[in-house]
Scaffold this active site. Structure first.
Site, PDB file in Angstrom:
ATOM      1  CD  GLU A  53     -54.234  32.754 -40.820  1.00 38.53           C
ATOM      2  OE1 GLU A  53     -53.696  31.799 -41.413  1.00 38.53           O
ATOM      3  OE2 GLU A  53     -55.211  33.376 -41.271  1.00 38.53           O
ATOM      4  CG  ASP A  64     -50.897  25.007 -47.321  1.00 37.69           C
ATOM      5  OD1 ASP A  64     -51.308  26.178 -47.441  1.00 37.69           O
ATOM      6  OD2 ASP A  64     -50.917  24.396 -46.243  1.00 37.69           O
TER       7      ASP A  64
END
Lengths: 265, 408
Positions: A53, A64
């Site tokens: 990824e 995040d």
């Protein structure tokens, strides 16, 4: 040119056939620089990553934690552009033959042009996208382009998702379903939440797609534990953190090797 | 107070069931938040239909907030606005000092209905944080407010108020350390803890149902003002004017006039000027994009990275705007004009010395717009302005800006 959804599917199937989970590694493009970022990803593949990824750094990564926020910040201050993300995909796929996904918040893809992004990602040899803030209900324009260009649409589901949502999401996605091991943002945790196994089982009941589990997994033991019930183990923050702390690709390769051993345990 | 007047008229039925105002709005949230957001939407629909909820809300608006708020004509200020008649809707006189309390009370009641025990909120200038901390103290809810470190410095008085009210104020040190980053951090908290926590969002942005629900809670501003002005002057205003950051006080004023022949004027923060690159004028100088859960106008680069906003007003210092404003902008029903820091501060001081009212710097943007619109329309015009908050929190900023003794 068509994207590499098929390669992604075959790679996950091959790992399953070998009686193990796949190791999926995440690093943002452009971190710490575009070229060093590519070299870092290549080091994880050498050390045993099956699927890659590549993060598209964003100014507002709301899902995040601090580690990936910091890496995104470094990449953006270094001037990373979408062209650099696509070059990262192209070079990693060309050098390794592995399936490469892009993980991106929706606004950059939408702003760049959904058709253009899908076409250029497919041309770069990409396998698809993980779009963490794009719910199924808003995903029609992306899915049409993904299908036209042979790209996977990987949705992220969470323990809070209802069974109806899980079924709807799995039906709309392709490649695999990304099951979030916990409620929260990315970042290493001391232990794997038991919610991960429960969520995986709930997904098995509604889909034949592979289920890969991520969020909070940081070492070989946790990887081995998750590999016991999932088709893939996704690791991001722990790898980013290693690079942030040491700047050392050998340390990154070491951790990846341990994780690769973990998914085979 | 008339019953249920804070709920929307049927007009156009916007937003659609999936939360769209024309091409703007929607629900761009991670799957992890879909269930929580859906719960808010469903509970709000039930609450609206529940006479006990409506009665409790109206009781608090009257006896706790102090509604209806006054409508004050300001002739000495108006002499500088082309001689038009100018009326201020005095949201600054609400308990807590701004319009934010209307929404905070409504959502805190909703949080209670949902059985949530913990409330989280973002704040820029601190007005929404203070309103939320107040509502939580009143209802016995635990309260955590995220605030950019830069804003904590420039709005220190409000930080102290929140703490006195029992809230925990968490400094946000990511990004530009202002409102945008405070919202990011509040979403990060929520996604980890939806079970017992309600995100009491402060403006008419965010994912559906927040833009519509918060508009409904703020709609009381325009409904009251429209009735008060008709009683006082026998006519509708020529223009209704408000400042726009996320846009909750503006939509609250505008909504009652959507079907009337009334110009709707939103004043965006132009900071050092829209060509300077240092501003917060999302509608005047931004483009469509997705930020904080909905599609609207945002300040962004050509690849969708959000730009940092700038305004002397912490409450307007935001690179996005509510989706209904984007729709009103595109349809042409409302007009949005940029007002610079300097223009706003001149109007700030003018209101203080001509009328004895110290406005919030946010609201001073609307006052500066009023001076412009008055000059354009001339002495026969009647202008209605939302004075969305009071300026106590801004005394430090103003003292420095004007070089007052207090700042030396």
């Amino acid at each position: 040119m068509t994207g590499n959804l098929r390669l992604l599917t075959d790679t996950l199937a091959a790992a399953k056939h070998a009686g193990r989970a796949a190791l999926i590694t995440y690093l943002p493009a452009g971190f710490p620089t575009v070229d060093d970022g590519i070299a870092a990803i290549l080091a994880t593949v050498d050390a045993g990553a099956d699927v890659i990824e590549v993060g598209l750094p964003h100014s507002d990564p709301v899902l995040d934690g601090p580690v990936i926020q910091t890496a995104d910040d470094i990449a953006l201050r270094g001037g990373v552009r979408i062209a650099d993300v696509l070059r990262t995909v192209r070079e990693v796929h060309a050098a390794t033959g592995k399936p490469v996904l892009v993980m991106s918040y929706w606004n950059p893809v939408s702003r760049y042009g959904v058709e253009r992004f899908a076409r250029e990602l497919a041309e770069a040899g990409g396998a698809g996208c993980v779009l963490p803030d794009l719910p199924v209900s808003e995903s029609g324009p992306w899915r049409r382009q993904a299908e036209a260009h042979g790209l996977a649409t990987v949705f992220v589901v969470a323990p809070s998702s209802t069974d109806a949502h899980l079924a709807e999401t799995a039906a709309a996605g392709s490649g695999f379903v990304y099951a979030s091991a916990l409620m929260g943002v990315t970042g290493a945790r001391a232990a794997v939440d038991e919610a991960a196994a429960v969520l995986t089982a709930r997904l098995r009941a509604v889909t034949d797609l592979p289920v890969c589990v991520g969020m909070g997994i940081s070492d070989a033991d946790q990887a081995a534990q998750v590999a016991g019930f999932a088709d893939g183990v996704i690791v991001g923050s722990a790898l980013v953190s290693t690079l942030l702390d040491t700047g050392d690709r050998a340390a990154l390769a070491r951790l990846t090797g341990e994780l690769a051993a973990g998914v085979r345990a | 107070m008339e019953t249920s007047h804070f709920f929307p008229a049927a007009r156009g039925g916007l937003p659609t069931a999936d939360g769209y105002f024309g091409g703007f709005g929607g629900q761009f949230v991670p799957q992890a938040l879909v269930a929580a957001v859906d719960q808010v939407a469903a509970e709000y629909e039930r609450a609206k239909a529940d006479p006990a909820f409506v009665a409790r809300l109206e009781d608090l608006l009257v006896h706790y907030v102090g509604r209806p708020s006054a409508l004050t004509e300001v002739p000495r200020f108006a002499a500088h606005a082309g001689g038009a008649r100018v009326f201020l809707k005095r949201e600054d006189l609400n308990h807590t000092g701004s319009h934010k309390v209307n929404n905070a009370i409504g959502q805190a009641l909703l949080a209670q209905r949902m059985g949530k025990t913990r409330v989280i909120a973002e704040t820029g200038a601190g007005s929404h944080g203070v309103a939320t901390a107040t509502a939580c103290a009143l209802m016995g809810l635990s309260c955590t407010v995220y605030m950019g470190e830069t804003d904590m410095r420039r709005q220190a008085v409000n930080v102290a108020r929140m703490e006195l009210l029992g809230a925990e104020v968490v400094p946000v040190t990511s990004g530009s350390r202002t409102l945008k980053d405070a919202i990011n951090e509040t979403f990060r908290d929520w996604v980890a803890r939806t079970e017992d926590t309600h995100y009491l969002f402060g403006t008419v942005a965010g994912p559906h149902p927040f833009p519509a629900m918060i508009r409904d809670f703020q709609r009381v501003i325009g409904v009251e003002a429209r009735r008060q002005l008709l009683e006082r002057t026998g006519r509708l205003p020529d223009a209704a004017i408000a400042c726009v950051g996320g846009g909750s006080n503006a939509i609250g004023l505008f909504h009652a006039f959507l079907d009337d022949p009334v110009r709707l004027v939103g004043c965006e923060a132009a900071g050092h000027g829209v060509t300077s690159g240092e501003h917060a004028a999302s509608l005047s100088a931004g483009e469509p994009g997705v930020l904080h859960g909905s599609r609207s106008y945002v300040l962004q680069d050509d690849e969708g990275q959000i730009r940092e906003a700038w305004s002397i007003s912490a409450g307007l210092d935001y690179p996005g705007v509510g989706p209904e404003h984007a729709h009103l902008h595109e349809s042409g029903r409302a007009e949005y004009r940029p007002v610079t820091d300097d223009e706003a501060m001149r109007a700030f001081r003018l209101l203080a010395v001509t009328e004895g009212i110290v406005p919030a710097i946010e609201s001073a943007h609307a006052l500066a717009g009023t001076l412009q619109v008055g000059a354009e329309l001339g002495p026969d015009a009647v202008l209605l302005v939302n004075l969305s908050g009071r300026g106590d929190k801004d005394l430090d900023t103003a003292s420095v800006h004007f070089g007052l003794e207090a700042a030396r």
